[in-house]
Scaffold this motif. Sequence first.
Motif, PDB file in Angstrom:
ATOM      1  N   PRO A  71       0.807  -1.228   0.000  1.00  0.00           N
ATOM      2  CA  PRO A  71       0.000   0.000   0.000  1.00  0.00           C
ATOM      3  C   PRO A  71       0.841   1.280   0.000  1.00  0.00           C
ATOM      4  CG  PRO A  71      -0.886  -1.564   1.588  1.00  0.00           C
ATOM      5  CD  PRO A  71       0.396  -2.150   1.081  1.00  0.00           C
ATOM      6  N   LEU A  72       2.037   1.228   0.566  1.00  0.00           N
ATOM      7  CA  LEU A  72       2.901   2.420   0.555  1.00  0.00           C
ATOM      8  C   LEU A  72       3.325   2.759  -0.868  1.00  0.00           C
ATOM      9  CD1 LEU A  72       3.029   1.899   3.627  1.00  0.00           C
ATOM     10  CD2 LEU A  72       5.465   2.379   3.510  1.00  0.00           C
ATOM     11  N   PHE A  73       3.605   1.718  -1.647  1.00  0.00           N
ATOM     12  CA  PHE A  73       4.020   1.937  -3.036  1.00  0.00           C
ATOM     13  C   PHE A  73       2.835   2.431  -3.882  1.00  0.00           C
ATOM     14  CE2 PHE A  73       8.412   0.347  -3.437  1.00  0.00           C
ATOM     15  CZ  PHE A  73       8.581  -0.208  -2.179  1.00  0.00           C
ATOM     16  N   GLU A  74       1.622   2.039  -3.460  1.00  0.00           N
ATOM     17  CA  GLU A  74       0.430   2.515  -4.181  1.00  0.00           C
ATOM     18  C   GLU A  74       0.127   3.966  -3.835  1.00  0.00           C
ATOM     19  OE1 GLU A  74      -1.808  -1.821  -4.598  1.00  0.00           O
ATOM     20  OE2 GLU A  74      -2.047  -0.623  -2.775  1.00  0.00           O
ATOM     21  N   LYS A  75       0.436   4.315  -2.591  1.00  0.00           N
ATOM     22  CA  LYS A  75       0.101   5.658  -2.101  1.00  0.00           C
ATOM     23  C   LYS A  75       1.082   6.717  -2.604  1.00  0.00           C
ATOM     24  CE  LYS A  75      -0.730   8.085   2.191  1.00  0.00           C
ATOM     25  NZ  LYS A  75      -1.742   8.299   3.075  1.00  0.00           N
ATOM     26  N   TYR A  76       2.373   6.391  -2.593  1.00  0.00           N
ATOM     27  CA  TYR A  76       3.393   7.384  -2.951  1.00  0.00           C
ATOM     28  C   TYR A  76       4.072   6.987  -4.254  1.00  0.00           C
ATOM     29  CZ  TYR A  76       2.968   8.280   2.061  1.00  0.00           C
ATOM     30  OH  TYR A  76       2.480   8.538   3.318  1.00  0.00           O
ATOM     31  N   HIS A  77       4.593   7.999  -4.916  1.00  0.00           N
ATOM     32  CA  HIS A  77       5.446   7.724  -6.062  1.00  0.00           C
ATOM     33  C   HIS A  77       6.891   7.906  -5.575  1.00  0.00           C
ATOM     34  CE1 HIS A  77       7.002   7.800 -10.137  1.00  0.00           C
ATOM     35  NE2 HIS A  77       7.740   8.821  -9.751  1.00  0.00           N
ATOM     36  N   PHE A  78       7.556   6.807  -5.255  1.00  0.00           N
ATOM     37  CA  PHE A  78       8.916   6.918  -4.705  1.00  0.00           C
ATOM     38  C   PHE A  78       9.942   7.137  -5.809  1.00  0.00           C
ATOM     39  CE2 PHE A  78       7.068   4.035  -1.306  1.00  0.00           C
ATOM     40  CZ  PHE A  78       7.002   5.025  -0.339  1.00  0.00           C
ATOM     41  N   ASP A  79      10.862   8.071  -5.550  1.00  0.00           N
ATOM     42  CA  ASP A  79      11.987   8.264  -6.468  1.00  0.00           C
ATOM     43  C   ASP A  79      13.190   7.417  -6.060  1.00  0.00           C
ATOM     44  OD1 ASP A  79      11.282  10.502  -8.430  1.00  0.00           O
ATOM     45  OD2 ASP A  79      10.561  11.256  -6.506  1.00  0.00           O
ATOM     46  N   GLY A  80      13.163   6.980  -4.818  1.00  0.00           N
ATOM     47  CA  GLY A  80      14.279   6.158  -4.364  1.00  0.00           C
ATOM     48  C   GLY A  80      13.944   5.461  -3.060  1.00  0.00           C
ATOM     49  N   ILE A  81      14.774   4.459  -2.749  1.00  0.00           N
ATOM     50  CA  ILE A  81      14.604   3.716  -1.501  1.00  0.00           C
ATOM     51  C   ILE A  81      15.962   3.628  -0.820  1.00  0.00           C
ATOM     52  CG2 ILE A  81      14.033   1.465  -0.488  1.00  0.00           C
ATOM     53  CD1 ILE A  81      12.121   1.020  -2.809  1.00  0.00           C
ATOM     54  N   GLY A 107      13.071  -9.543   3.938  1.00  0.00           N
ATOM     55  CA  GLY A 107      12.696  -8.129   3.856  1.00  0.00           C
ATOM     56  C   GLY A 107      13.258  -7.473   2.607  1.00  0.00           C
ATOM     57  N   LEU A 108      14.524  -7.730   2.330  1.00  0.00           N
ATOM     58  CA  LEU A 108      15.170  -7.156   1.143  1.00  0.00           C
ATOM     59  C   LEU A 108      14.449  -7.589  -0.134  1.00  0.00           C
ATOM     60  CD1 LEU A 108      17.538  -5.722  -0.364  1.00  0.00           C
ATOM     61  CD2 LEU A 108      18.819  -7.881  -0.165  1.00  0.00           C
ATOM     62  N   VAL A 109      14.124  -8.879  -0.216  1.00  0.00           N
ATOM     63  CA  VAL A 109      13.476  -9.393  -1.433  1.00  0.00           C
ATOM     64  C   VAL A 109      12.101  -8.746  -1.616  1.00  0.00           C
ATOM     65  CG1 VAL A 109      12.520 -11.473  -2.528  1.00  0.00           C
ATOM     66  CG2 VAL A 109      14.789 -11.549  -1.449  1.00  0.00           C
ATOM     67  N   ASN A 110      11.352  -8.598  -0.528  1.00  0.00           N
ATOM     68  CA  ASN A 110      10.048  -7.913  -0.612  1.00  0.00           C
ATOM     69  C   ASN A 110      10.192  -6.498  -1.149  1.00  0.00           C
ATOM     70  OD1 ASN A 110       8.000  -9.587   0.178  1.00  0.00           O
ATOM     71  ND2 ASN A 110       8.218  -9.114   2.362  1.00  0.00           N
ATOM     72  N   VAL A 111      11.124  -5.755  -0.560  1.00  0.00           N
ATOM     73  CA  VAL A 111      11.303  -4.355  -0.948  1.00  0.00           C
ATOM     74  C   VAL A 111      11.721  -4.285  -2.419  1.00  0.00           C
ATOM     75  CG1 VAL A 111      12.607  -2.238  -0.510  1.00  0.00           C
ATOM     76  CG2 VAL A 111      11.866  -3.638   1.415  1.00  0.00           C
ATOM     77  N   LEU A 112      12.597  -5.199  -2.837  1.00  0.00           N
ATOM     78  CA  LEU A 112      13.047  -5.191  -4.239  1.00  0.00           C
ATOM     79  C   LEU A 112      11.921  -5.575  -5.197  1.00  0.00           C
ATOM     80  CD1 LEU A 112      16.646  -6.693  -3.960  1.00  0.00           C
ATOM     81  CD2 LEU A 112      16.018  -4.341  -4.577  1.00  0.00           C
ATOM     82  N   GLU A 113      11.138  -6.570  -4.819  1.00  0.00           N
ATOM     83  CA  GLU A 113      10.004  -6.973  -5.675  1.00  0.00           C
ATOM     84  C   GLU A 113       9.097  -5.791  -5.944  1.00  0.00           C
ATOM     85  OE1 GLU A 113       8.620 -11.611  -5.398  1.00  0.00           O
ATOM     86  OE2 GLU A 113       7.972 -10.255  -3.815  1.00  0.00           O
ATOM     87  N   LEU A 114       8.811  -5.035  -4.879  1.00  0.00           N
ATOM     88  CA  LEU A 114       7.930  -3.877  -5.028  1.00  0.00           C
ATOM     89  C   LEU A 114       8.609  -2.755  -5.806  1.00  0.00           C
ATOM     90  CD1 LEU A 114       6.283  -4.193  -1.551  1.00  0.00           C
ATOM     91  CD2 LEU A 114       5.038  -4.105  -3.717  1.00  0.00           C
ATOM     92  N   SER A 115       9.938  -2.622  -5.627  1.00  0.00           N
ATOM     93  CA  SER A 115      10.671  -1.606  -6.404  1.00  0.00           C
ATOM     94  C   SER A 115      10.554  -1.901  -7.889  1.00  0.00           C
ATOM     95  CB  SER A 115      12.164  -1.584  -6.049  1.00  0.00           C
ATOM     96  OG  SER A 115      12.357  -1.562  -4.679  1.00  0.00           O
ATOM     97  N   GLU A 117       8.148  -3.809  -9.349  1.00  0.00           N
ATOM     98  CA  GLU A 117       6.744  -3.692  -9.736  1.00  0.00           C
ATOM     99  C   GLU A 117       6.330  -2.242  -9.971  1.00  0.00           C
ATOM    100  OE1 GLU A 117       4.457  -6.172  -7.056  1.00  0.00           O
ATOM    101  OE2 GLU A 117       2.597  -5.216  -7.752  1.00  0.00           O
ATOM    102  N   PHE A 118       6.843  -1.335  -9.133  1.00  0.00           N
ATOM    103  CA  PHE A 118       6.421   0.070  -9.211  1.00  0.00           C
ATOM    104  C   PHE A 118       7.481   0.967  -9.869  1.00  0.00           C
ATOM    105  CE2 PHE A 118       3.535  -1.753  -6.197  1.00  0.00           C
ATOM    106  CZ  PHE A 118       2.348  -1.061  -6.384  1.00  0.00           C
ATOM    107  N   ASN A 119       8.471   0.334 -10.484  1.00  0.00           N
ATOM    108  CA  ASN A 119       9.500   1.100 -11.214  1.00  0.00           C
ATOM    109  C   ASN A 119      10.186   2.182 -10.384  1.00  0.00           C
ATOM    110  OD1 ASN A 119       9.338  -0.114 -13.842  1.00  0.00           O
ATOM    111  ND2 ASN A 119       7.292   0.810 -13.965  1.00  0.00           N
ATOM    112  N   VAL A 120      10.572   1.850  -9.169  1.00  0.00           N
ATOM    113  CA  VAL A 120      11.339   2.814  -8.376  1.00  0.00           C
ATOM    114  C   VAL A 120      12.782   2.759  -8.877  1.00  0.00           C
ATOM    115  CG1 VAL A 120      12.053   3.509  -6.066  1.00  0.00           C
ATOM    116  CG2 VAL A 120       9.822   2.413  -6.401  1.00  0.00           C
ATOM    117  N   PRO A 121      13.336   3.881  -9.334  1.00  0.00           N
ATOM    118  CA  PRO A 121      14.597   3.807 -10.077  1.00  0.00           C
ATOM    119  C   PRO A 121      15.877   3.662  -9.234  1.00  0.00           C
ATOM    120  CG  PRO A 121      13.729   6.056 -10.094  1.00  0.00           C
ATOM    121  CD  PRO A 121      12.696   5.211  -9.425  1.00  0.00           C
ATOM    122  N   ASN A 122      15.853   4.108  -7.970  1.00  0.00           N
ATOM    123  CA  ASN A 122      17.117   4.209  -7.212  1.00  0.00           C
ATOM    124  C   ASN A 122      17.054   3.442  -5.896  1.00  0.00           C
ATOM    125  OD1 ASN A 122      18.253   6.211  -9.098  1.00  0.00           O
ATOM    126  ND2 ASN A 122      16.593   7.492  -8.308  1.00  0.00           N
TER     127      ASN A 122
END
Length: 343
Positions: A71-81, A107-115, A117-122
Amino acid sequence: MSMNKHILVTGGAGYIGSHTIVQLVEYGYIPIIADDFRNSNKIVLSGLDDIIGHQIVTHEVDICDYSQLKPLFEKYHFDGIIHFAADKAVGESVNNPLKYYKNNIGGLVNVLELSVEFNVPNFVFSSSCTVYGEPIDIKEVDELTKLSKANSPYGNTKLIGEQILQDLHTSGSDIKIISLRYFNPIGAHPSGLIGEFPVGKPNNLLPFVTQTAIGKQKELTVFGNDYPTTDGTCVRDYIHVCDLADAHVKALDLLQKKERNFIDQVNIGTGKGTSVLEIITAFKKLTGEKLNWKFGPRRNGDVVEIYANVAKSESLLNWKCKYNYQDAILHAWQWEKHLAQHV
Ligand code: UFG
């Protein structure tokens, strides 16, 4: 180039995370914290409010739970993590390895999967000098130093984490990645309003020193006095946490200048080695406090001597340390005194 950019900071209420929040805001980024407070304390959030002057958006989520994080990735458009969230006690990891693989790798794999999926570039990853193991011959390690088999499950999670990122890069992923290999972070924000908040008995040297001086611990044990170093105690590269925090923002700046599918690894240290006894002597001299300490046996798995070659960090990130270990000791002591009054 940082105007209005949203940065997800996992573990943002933790020790290095919270100091990085201050730095991100200073450079005009908008950090969003994801933290489940398993190893951090909400007092750090009010410290952050006081330093920054407004509240940082914080989501109490467990990054190991994909359905909480999405839901965080749906709510915000992240430019980086900036991905800090992980467990870090070496000894505990030996006794409870699955906890470390679940949180640090899962945890790392989850965060990367979402990165992805949502095209977070950095993506900035918290790695550690532990990936070098015990350096042979040379004590000053650069990034080309061969990585060594990990001597704890914790260390292994950092090695595997870097490998996962490498594999993702090799697969052709767009994500731009940098792993920061931290040496020994110490100190606290100069305001004394945020700092390290060890849950239970501290494992690391400086929190143990300050807690002993303030009376939370009876006595500090120095692990070993017969190492082949100048005074027989182990040598580390102690870096002020605010300098380390600054390196994360510089790393984000660098990533944004790169094209897609970039990866690199950088040491973050001061380039200088300091022994355990030098830390103790400096603490007593700088604070004027008494410190109850004794020599004890060596601690299992301790590296004798290691410090960073900082050439790459300085040139690649255009970054340099502002503080020395004496500053860090004083700031850590201010924070310990702040805690004694407020907790
Ligand atoms: N030390 C003592 N007494 C103590 C605690 C530490 O003498 O009560 C000595 C250690 O033996 C070592 C030095 O202080 O020589 C530094 O120890 P730390 O535990 O503070 O840090 P390490 O260098 O052992 O770092 C390890 C891993 C890092 C990891 C870090 C986080 O190598 O990768 O712990 O806990 F990030």
